[in-house]
Design a protein around this motif. Sequence first.
Motif, PDB file in Angstrom:
ATOM      1  N   LEU A 103      -5.476   9.658 -10.093  1.00  0.00           N
ATOM      2  CA  LEU A 103      -5.083   8.299  -9.725  1.00  0.00           C
ATOM      3  C   LEU A 103      -6.010   7.246 -10.315  1.00  0.00           C
ATOM      4  CD1 LEU A 103      -4.313   8.963  -5.952  1.00  0.00           C
ATOM      5  CD2 LEU A 103      -2.616   8.507  -7.742  1.00  0.00           C
ATOM      6  N   LYS A 104      -7.228   7.689 -10.678  1.00  0.00           N
ATOM      7  CA  LYS A 104      -8.249   6.776 -11.195  1.00  0.00           C
ATOM      8  C   LYS A 104      -8.544   5.639 -10.217  1.00  0.00           C
ATOM      9  CE  LYS A 104      -7.635   7.748 -16.108  1.00  0.00           C
ATOM     10  NZ  LYS A 104      -6.914   9.006 -15.903  1.00  0.00           N
ATOM     11  N   ARG A 105      -8.651   6.013  -8.968  1.00  0.00           N
ATOM     12  CA  ARG A 105      -8.967   5.045  -7.931  1.00  0.00           C
ATOM     13  C   ARG A 105      -9.401   5.796  -6.680  1.00  0.00           C
ATOM     14  NH1 ARG A 105      -4.184   1.527  -7.006  1.00  0.00           N
ATOM     15  NH2 ARG A 105      -5.312   0.859  -5.148  1.00  0.00           N
ATOM     16  N   ARG A 106      -9.977   5.062  -5.732  1.00  0.00           N
ATOM     17  CA  ARG A 106     -10.415   5.654  -4.474  1.00  0.00           C
ATOM     18  C   ARG A 106      -9.224   5.922  -3.577  1.00  0.00           C
ATOM     19  NH1 ARG A 106     -14.201   2.923   0.195  1.00  0.00           N
ATOM     20  NH2 ARG A 106     -12.401   1.535   0.277  1.00  0.00           N
ATOM     21  N   LEU A 107      -9.200   7.097  -2.978  1.00  0.00           N
ATOM     22  CA  LEU A 107      -8.177   7.480  -2.015  1.00  0.00           C
ATOM     23  C   LEU A 107      -8.752   7.310  -0.616  1.00  0.00           C
ATOM     24  CD1 LEU A 107      -5.315   8.896  -1.760  1.00  0.00           C
ATOM     25  CD2 LEU A 107      -6.594  11.049  -1.623  1.00  0.00           C
ATOM     26  N   LEU A 108      -7.963   6.761   0.302  1.00  0.00           N
ATOM     27  CA  LEU A 108      -8.353   6.675   1.712  1.00  0.00           C
ATOM     28  C   LEU A 108      -7.774   7.865   2.460  1.00  0.00           C
ATOM     29  CD1 LEU A 108      -7.710   2.877   2.437  1.00  0.00           C
ATOM     30  CD2 LEU A 108      -9.814   3.969   1.642  1.00  0.00           C
TER      31      LEU A 108
ATOM     32  N   ARG B 178       3.823  12.511  -9.740  1.00  0.00           N
ATOM     33  CA  ARG B 178       4.796  11.527  -9.253  1.00  0.00           C
ATOM     34  C   ARG B 178       4.093  10.406  -8.489  1.00  0.00           C
ATOM     35  NH1 ARG B 178       8.113  16.299  -8.523  1.00  0.00           N
ATOM     36  NH2 ARG B 178       7.322  16.565  -6.404  1.00  0.00           N
ATOM     37  N   LEU B 179       3.085  10.771  -7.710  1.00  0.00           N
ATOM     38  CA  LEU B 179       2.321   9.757  -6.984  1.00  0.00           C
ATOM     39  C   LEU B 179       1.576   8.848  -7.960  1.00  0.00           C
ATOM     40  CD1 LEU B 179       1.240   8.584  -4.320  1.00  0.00           C
ATOM     41  CD2 LEU B 179      -0.588  10.309  -4.399  1.00  0.00           C
ATOM     42  N   ARG B 180       0.996   9.426  -8.997  1.00  0.00           N
ATOM     43  CA  ARG B 180       0.292   8.635  -9.998  1.00  0.00           C
ATOM     44  C   ARG B 180       1.239   7.651 -10.686  1.00  0.00           C
ATOM     45  NH1 ARG B 180      -1.270   8.234 -15.398  1.00  0.00           N
ATOM     46  NH2 ARG B 180       0.443   9.597 -16.006  1.00  0.00           N
ATOM     47  N   ASN B 181       2.422   8.129 -11.047  1.00  0.00           N
ATOM     48  CA  ASN B 181       3.382   7.258 -11.729  1.00  0.00           C
ATOM     49  C   ASN B 181       3.853   6.129 -10.814  1.00  0.00           C
ATOM     50  OD1 ASN B 181       3.223   8.745 -14.090  1.00  0.00           O
ATOM     51  ND2 ASN B 181       4.969  10.046 -13.581  1.00  0.00           N
ATOM     52  N   LEU B 182       4.056   6.445  -9.538  1.00  0.00           N
ATOM     53  CA  LEU B 182       4.460   5.415  -8.587  1.00  0.00           C
ATOM     54  C   LEU B 182       3.367   4.360  -8.439  1.00  0.00           C
ATOM     55  CD1 LEU B 182       6.582   4.446  -6.500  1.00  0.00           C
ATOM     56  CD2 LEU B 182       5.418   5.892  -4.809  1.00  0.00           C
ATOM     57  N   ALA B 183       2.121   4.814  -8.350  1.00  0.00           N
ATOM     58  CA  ALA B 183       1.012   3.872  -8.225  1.00  0.00           C
ATOM     59  C   ALA B 183       0.892   2.985  -9.463  1.00  0.00           C
ATOM     60  CB  ALA B 183      -0.293   4.627  -7.984  1.00  0.00           C
ATOM     61  N   LEU B 184       1.119   3.554 -10.639  1.00  0.00           N
ATOM     62  CA  LEU B 184       1.072   2.754 -11.858  1.00  0.00           C
ATOM     63  C   LEU B 184       2.173   1.695 -11.860  1.00  0.00           C
ATOM     64  CD1 LEU B 184       0.341   5.520 -14.523  1.00  0.00           C
ATOM     65  CD2 LEU B 184      -1.196   3.667 -13.825  1.00  0.00           C
TER      66      LEU B 184
ATOM     67  N   SER C  55       0.852  -1.189   0.000  1.00  0.00           N
ATOM     68  CA  SER C  55       0.000   0.000   0.000  1.00  0.00           C
ATOM     69  C   SER C  55       0.887   1.238   0.000  1.00  0.00           C
ATOM     70  CB  SER C  55      -0.926   0.021   1.217  1.00  0.00           C
ATOM     71  OG  SER C  55      -0.224   0.384   2.389  1.00  0.00           O
ATOM     72  N   LEU C  56       0.373   2.304  -0.602  1.00  0.00           N
ATOM     73  CA  LEU C  56       1.066   3.594  -0.630  1.00  0.00           C
ATOM     74  C   LEU C  56       0.403   4.520   0.374  1.00  0.00           C
ATOM     75  CD1 LEU C  56       1.538   4.328  -4.458  1.00  0.00           C
ATOM     76  CD2 LEU C  56       3.220   3.408  -2.838  1.00  0.00           C
ATOM     77  N   HIS C  57       1.209   5.053   1.287  1.00  0.00           N
ATOM     78  CA  HIS C  57       0.703   5.981   2.299  1.00  0.00           C
ATOM     79  C   HIS C  57       1.433   7.311   2.122  1.00  0.00           C
ATOM     80  CE1 HIS C  57      -1.368   7.112   5.888  1.00  0.00           C
ATOM     81  NE2 HIS C  57      -0.292   7.181   6.652  1.00  0.00           N
ATOM     82  N   GLY C  58       0.712   8.320   1.638  1.00  0.00           N
ATOM     83  CA  GLY C  58       1.338   9.597   1.349  1.00  0.00           C
ATOM     84  C   GLY C  58       1.351  10.540   2.541  1.00  0.00           C
ATOM     85  N   VAL C  59       2.346  11.411   2.568  1.00  0.00           N
ATOM     86  CA  VAL C  59       2.439  12.440   3.606  1.00  0.00           C
ATOM     87  C   VAL C  59       2.626  13.835   3.011  1.00  0.00           C
ATOM     88  CG1 VAL C  59       3.353  10.853   5.345  1.00  0.00           C
ATOM     89  CG2 VAL C  59       4.941  12.093   3.872  1.00  0.00           C
ATOM     90  N   GLY C  60       2.613  13.952   1.671  1.00  0.00           N
ATOM     91  CA  GLY C  60       2.930  15.231   1.064  1.00  0.00           C
ATOM     92  C   GLY C  60       1.915  15.773   0.088  1.00  0.00           C
ATOM     93  N   LEU C  61       0.755  15.148  -0.030  1.00  0.00           N
ATOM     94  CA  LEU C  61      -0.221  15.611  -1.011  1.00  0.00           C
ATOM     95  C   LEU C  61      -0.917  16.890  -0.562  1.00  0.00           C
ATOM     96  CD1 LEU C  61      -1.085  14.714  -3.793  1.00  0.00           C
ATOM     97  CD2 LEU C  61      -2.860  13.293  -2.747  1.00  0.00           C
ATOM     98  N   SER C  62      -0.983  17.117   0.745  1.00  0.00           N
ATOM     99  CA  SER C  62      -1.522  18.361   1.309  1.00  0.00           C
ATOM    100  C   SER C  62      -2.958  18.599   0.861  1.00  0.00           C
ATOM    101  CB  SER C  62      -0.631  19.549   0.928  1.00  0.00           C
ATOM    102  OG  SER C  62      -0.855  20.661   1.784  1.00  0.00           O
TER     103      SER C  62
END
Length: 280
Positions: free
Chosen positions: A138-143, A84-90, A63-70
Amino acid sequence: MSQQLAECAVLSSTGIGLRAPHVNELMDTLPAVGWLEIHAENYMGGGAKMKDIERLRAHYPISLHGVGLSLGSAGGIDKRHLERLRNLALRIEPALVSEHLSWCTAGGSYLNDLLPLPYTHEALEVVCRNIDEAQGALKRRLLVENPSSYMAYTASAIPEAQFLAEVARRTGCGLLCDVNNIHVSAHNLGFDADAYIDALPAGAVGEIHLAGHHRTEADGQALLIDDHGSEVAGPVWRLYGRALRRFGRVPALVEWDSNLPELSALLDQARAADHVGFAA
């Protein structure tokens, strides 16, 4: 989205946060643990660390847990960061992607903290707009994770749990229920932790976090600090059981970031969480 839901279905055992000192041991021993969470910002640059994740990805859901999307920034999300987050998720194809109900950017500068929001109708509009943009990219649900709190704005007009519930209703995002954060905030701000859990929409909660905290003194009063530096405390285990009874057996994760123990100790905490989960 169907692939995401299928992978989430295998997260029946508790996961752990992946930390650098444990990477080699994990790769060498491949212990029985449900899944691994990584902080997205640590892997956006690629390199050797990214290759380690790709090796582990062959054995564990990530799972990806972000701390910088603000998500709370009135000026909007940094589009380069989101890309960058989108590319990492892909690249990783994570089972879950999560962020915090907070803000951490101002005037193009990143602040090294997850800062609190005033829970106003204006802030609600900002957060929902930013989440819509993030989920569209992201084309997906964010938690979205509830924060740990040490102060409250006098301008806040909406209780935090209701604020999160309305964010989920408007955007279709999910919620990451951090029961340690609820306990810490309830102690520091004087609200009822059980009532907070009861106010969250059960169908929106897609993940639960567990962690340790420590107690200190500030101006003669006890203050709890969410430091992720110790075992999960008794009151947090109790809240976890309550959360499971309300939300069902959603993916759970143990975080431990400071005073990092041996990997075996973290795995023991994950097994303890599994025990609570099976008993709930």
